[in-house]
Design a protein around this motif. Structure first.
Motif, PDB file in Angstrom:
ATOM      1  N   GLY A 132       0.622  -1.449  -0.097  1.00 50.04           N
ATOM      2  CA  GLY A 132      -0.289   0.157  -0.198  1.00 50.04           C
ATOM      3  C   GLY A 132       0.369   1.589  -0.206  1.00 50.04           C
ATOM      4  N   SER A 133       2.557   1.401  -0.008  1.00 49.22           N
ATOM      5  CA  SER A 133       2.965   2.345  -0.194  1.00 49.22           C
ATOM      6  C   SER A 133       2.984   2.943  -1.910  1.00 49.22           C
ATOM      7  CB  SER A 133       4.518   1.623   0.157  1.00 49.22           C
ATOM      8  OG  SER A 133       4.709   1.748   1.521  1.00 49.22           O
ATOM      9  N   LEU A 134       2.967   3.551  -1.893  1.00 52.00           N
ATOM     10  CA  LEU A 134       2.990   5.348  -3.651  1.00 52.00           C
ATOM     11  C   LEU A 134       4.364   5.085  -3.828  1.00 52.00           C
ATOM     12  CD1 LEU A 134       1.202   6.291  -5.605  1.00 52.00           C
ATOM     13  CD2 LEU A 134       2.195   8.235  -4.086  1.00 52.00           C
ATOM     14  N   ILE A 135       4.415   4.736  -4.584  1.00 53.33           N
ATOM     15  CA  ILE A 135       5.675   4.672  -5.227  1.00 53.33           C
ATOM     16  C   ILE A 135       5.998   5.337  -6.529  1.00 53.33           C
ATOM     17  CG2 ILE A 135       6.529   2.135  -4.648  1.00 53.33           C
ATOM     18  CD1 ILE A 135       6.347   1.125  -7.397  1.00 53.33           C
ATOM     19  N   LEU A 136       4.999   5.368  -7.434  1.00 53.59           N
ATOM     20  CA  LEU A 136       5.286   6.641  -8.487  1.00 53.59           C
ATOM     21  C   LEU A 136       4.103   6.931  -9.068  1.00 53.59           C
ATOM     22  CD1 LEU A 136       4.768   5.115 -11.180  1.00 53.59           C
ATOM     23  CD2 LEU A 136       6.784   4.207 -10.417  1.00 53.59           C
ATOM     24  N   GLU A 137       4.665   7.794  -9.769  1.00 53.70           N
ATOM     25  CA  GLU A 137       3.123   8.373 -10.318  1.00 53.70           C
ATOM     26  C   GLU A 137       3.204   8.871 -11.694  1.00 53.70           C
ATOM     27  OE1 GLU A 137      -0.708  11.429  -9.775  1.00 53.70           O
ATOM     28  OE2 GLU A 137       1.245  11.572  -8.406  1.00 53.70           O
ATOM     29  N   ALA A 138       2.666   7.420 -12.881  1.00 59.11           N
ATOM     30  CA  ALA A 138       2.798   8.512 -13.837  1.00 59.11           C
ATOM     31  C   ALA A 138       2.196   8.783 -14.935  1.00 59.11           C
ATOM     32  CB  ALA A 138       3.178   6.682 -14.892  1.00 59.11           C
ATOM     33  N   TRP A 139       2.658  10.437 -15.734  1.00 57.59           N
ATOM     34  CA  TRP A 139       1.935  11.170 -15.915  1.00 57.59           C
ATOM     35  C   TRP A 139       0.710  10.690 -17.037  1.00 57.59           C
ATOM     36  CZ3 TRP A 139       0.648  14.733 -12.285  1.00 57.59           C
ATOM     37  CH2 TRP A 139       0.711  14.341 -11.274  1.00 57.59           C
ATOM     38  N   ASN A 140       0.153  11.826 -17.194  1.00 54.99           N
ATOM     39  CA  ASN A 140      -0.396  11.291 -18.506  1.00 54.99           C
ATOM     40  C   ASN A 140       0.216  12.116 -19.717  1.00 54.99           C
ATOM     41  OD1 ASN A 140      -2.690  11.768 -20.534  1.00 54.99           O
ATOM     42  ND2 ASN A 140      -4.216  11.463 -19.831  1.00 54.99           N
ATOM     43  N   ASP A 141       0.429  11.793 -21.157  1.00 51.98           N
ATOM     44  CA  ASP A 141       1.204  12.149 -21.768  1.00 51.98           C
ATOM     45  C   ASP A 141       0.711  13.748 -22.548  1.00 51.98           C
ATOM     46  OD1 ASP A 141      -0.524  11.253 -23.656  1.00 51.98           O
ATOM     47  OD2 ASP A 141       0.962   9.544 -24.519  1.00 51.98           O
ATOM     48  N   GLY A 142      -0.927  13.613 -22.476  1.00 54.22           N
ATOM     49  CA  GLY A 142      -1.283  14.817 -23.260  1.00 54.22           C
ATOM     50  C   GLY A 142      -2.112  14.043 -23.886  1.00 54.22           C
ATOM     51  N   LEU A 143      -2.419  12.928 -24.011  1.00 52.29           N
ATOM     52  CA  LEU A 143      -2.839  12.130 -25.317  1.00 52.29           C
ATOM     53  C   LEU A 143      -3.963  11.475 -24.752  1.00 52.29           C
ATOM     54  CD1 LEU A 143      -0.970  12.521 -28.087  1.00 52.29           C
ATOM     55  CD2 LEU A 143      -2.579  14.103 -27.824  1.00 52.29           C
ATOM     56  N   GLY A 144      -4.077  10.696 -23.178  1.00 48.34           N
ATOM     57  CA  GLY A 144      -4.762   9.874 -22.595  1.00 48.34           C
ATOM     58  C   GLY A 144      -4.192   8.708 -22.365  1.00 48.34           C
ATOM     59  N   ASN A 145      -2.521   8.522 -22.534  1.00 51.53           N
ATOM     60  CA  ASN A 145      -1.815   8.043 -22.963  1.00 51.53           C
ATOM     61  C   ASN A 145      -0.370   7.941 -21.386  1.00 51.53           C
ATOM     62  OD1 ASN A 145      -2.716   5.989 -25.531  1.00 51.53           O
ATOM     63  ND2 ASN A 145      -1.385   7.759 -26.260  1.00 51.53           N
ATOM     64  N   TRP A 146      -0.742   7.068 -21.158  1.00 50.50           N
ATOM     65  CA  TRP A 146       0.206   6.810 -19.390  1.00 50.50           C
ATOM     66  C   TRP A 146       1.304   5.525 -19.346  1.00 50.50           C
ATOM     67  CZ3 TRP A 146       0.402   2.881 -16.026  1.00 50.50           C
ATOM     68  CH2 TRP A 146      -0.437   2.141 -15.506  1.00 50.50           C
ATOM     69  N   GLU A 147       2.690   6.000 -18.731  1.00 50.75           N
ATOM     70  CA  GLU A 147       3.169   4.402 -18.978  1.00 50.75           C
ATOM     71  C   GLU A 147       4.124   4.761 -17.704  1.00 50.75           C
ATOM     72  OE1 GLU A 147       5.836   2.181 -22.065  1.00 50.75           O
ATOM     73  OE2 GLU A 147       6.107   4.362 -22.069  1.00 50.75           O
ATOM     74  N   THR A 148       4.607   3.569 -16.651  1.00 49.59           N
ATOM     75  CA  THR A 148       5.887   3.982 -15.854  1.00 49.59           C
ATOM     76  C   THR A 148       6.816   3.635 -16.068  1.00 49.59           C
ATOM     77  OG1 THR A 148       5.785   1.217 -15.532  1.00 49.59           O
ATOM     78  CG2 THR A 148       3.855   2.696 -14.723  1.00 49.59           C
ATOM     79  N   PRO A 149       8.252   4.226 -15.704  1.00 51.52           N
ATOM     80  CA  PRO A 149       9.634   3.717 -15.678  1.00 51.52           C
ATOM     81  C   PRO A 149       9.827   1.805 -15.373  1.00 51.52           C
ATOM     82  CG  PRO A 149       9.080   4.586 -14.243  1.00 51.52           C
ATOM     83  CD  PRO A 149       8.452   4.630 -14.323  1.00 51.52           C
ATOM     84  N   PRO A 150      10.792   1.591 -16.002  1.00 55.26           N
ATOM     85  CA  PRO A 150      10.841   0.113 -15.492  1.00 55.26           C
ATOM     86  C   PRO A 150      10.740  -0.088 -13.827  1.00 55.26           C
ATOM     87  CG  PRO A 150      12.173   0.202 -17.545  1.00 55.26           C
ATOM     88  CD  PRO A 150      11.932   1.891 -16.951  1.00 55.26           C
ATOM     89  N   ILE A 151       9.436  -1.000 -13.323  1.00 52.76           N
ATOM     90  CA  ILE A 151       9.554  -1.390 -12.207  1.00 52.76           C
ATOM     91  C   ILE A 151       9.647  -2.884 -11.670  1.00 52.76           C
ATOM     92  CG2 ILE A 151       7.812   0.670 -11.626  1.00 52.76           C
ATOM     93  CD1 ILE A 151       5.576  -1.236 -11.559  1.00 52.76           C
TER      94      ILE A 151
END
Length: 305
Positions: free
Chosen positions: A262-281
């Motif tokens: 339940g710990s927050l590790i990151l936030e992946a931001w919207n690219d402005g077109l509705g797509n999001w992606e995390t870095p490698p985890i």
């Protein structure tokens, strides 16, 4: 060659080794065994006259080819800061400041036979921090020649100082004028390596790899010593998707990723077109959530991914 609007192929080169013998060898650090790339080498004749030059390659190898029968010496003259110039055979000579008649082991070519294994181990004097970066899944070195891999250095106050890359053997080296305590973090190009960034010691990081924020440990580097700090990076895997409002992609909002505790590790931001992606985890179980209230919608939570 003329490029007429299409790719031009078949531009192939076939190189040949000049006639004659070859003197070849390998350069390493005498203390660590690290390879020594880009060292400027000179070949001398039997009267100590200059004949040719070459640079060691990214794995520390060097070659002098097309040589006739005779007597030669090999001199590693253009060495990195902190190292001492050295002849094959172990004699030191810094910037030609030595009696050439008394230094260097003679290398004899007879009957056109090449002479391999004329290796030189270079001595270092000073203060340094070095290490090797490898992959945990294969043990392979992580080379900066295959995409960015950077060792970020911060001083004890947390100030960023500089970034060092790795050679083809995955090795880095940082030299200092004096001792001190330092933070290290390693970041990589996700498309090239797909590895999890890391702060010393074994602290994974994602968008924020600032060591003081993540509980990173200081590395003491006493004056006049060599300190080794190796990194073994885990392969990473990306989470990605879209954010839609009533079926239509939206440029608003971002996705928060939580670990299984339940710990927050990151936030992946919207690219402005509705797509999001995390870095490698790292491999594992995660939650993903979108705060819909930020743009007038109902929040949504993905249970363990």
């Amino acid at each position: 060659m003329v490029i007429d609007g299409s790719d031009q192929t078949g531009i192939n080169f076939e190189l040949t080794v000049p006639a004659g013998a070859v003197i070849s060898g390998h350069l390493t650090d005498a203390d660590t065994g690290f390879v020594m790339p880009e060292v400027h080498m000179n070949l001398l004749g039997e009267s100590n006259q200059y004949l040719a030059n070459a640079n060691s390659d990214e794995l520390g190898n060097y070659y002098f080819s097309g040589l006739a029968d005779g007597t030669y010496k090999v001199y590693a003259v253009g060495v990195p800061e902190g190292y001492t110039g050295e002849f094959f055979g172990g004699d030191h000579c810094q910037d030609w400041n030595c009696d050439l008649n008394t230094v260097g082991t003679l290398i004899v070519i007879s009957g056109g036979m090449s002479v391999p294994d004329t290796d030189i181990e270079l001595d270092f004097s000073g203060t340094r921090l070095l290490g090797t970066i490898t992959r945990s899944d294969t043990g392979a070195p992580v080379s900066g020649h295959e995409g960015h891999i950077g060792v970020d250095l911060h001083n004890e106050a947390g100030d960023y100082l500089d970034t060092w890359g790795t050679n083809r053997a995955g090795q880095y080296q940082i030299t200092f004028e004096s001792g001190g305590n330092y933070y290290l973090a390693v970041t990589n190009d996700w498309d090239s390596h797909s590895l999890v960034n890391e702060v010393w010691q074994d602290i994974p990081c994602f968008f924020d790899c600032y060591p003081p924020n993540l509980g990173g440990s200081l590395i003491p580097v006493p004056q006049g010593t060599t300190v080794v700090a190796d990194f073994v990076l885990d392969p990473g895997f990306r989470l990605s998707g879209t954010i839609r409002v009533e079926g239509v992609l939206t440029g608003d909002g971002g996705v928060k990723i939580w670990d299984d505790s339940g710990s927050l590790i990151l936030e992946a931001w919207n690219d402005g077109l509705g797509n999001w992606e995390t870095p490698p985890i790292p491999a594992g179980s995660y939650y993903a959530s979108v705060r819909g209230e930020d743009f007038g919608m109902v929040s949504q939570l993905f249970y363990q991914i």
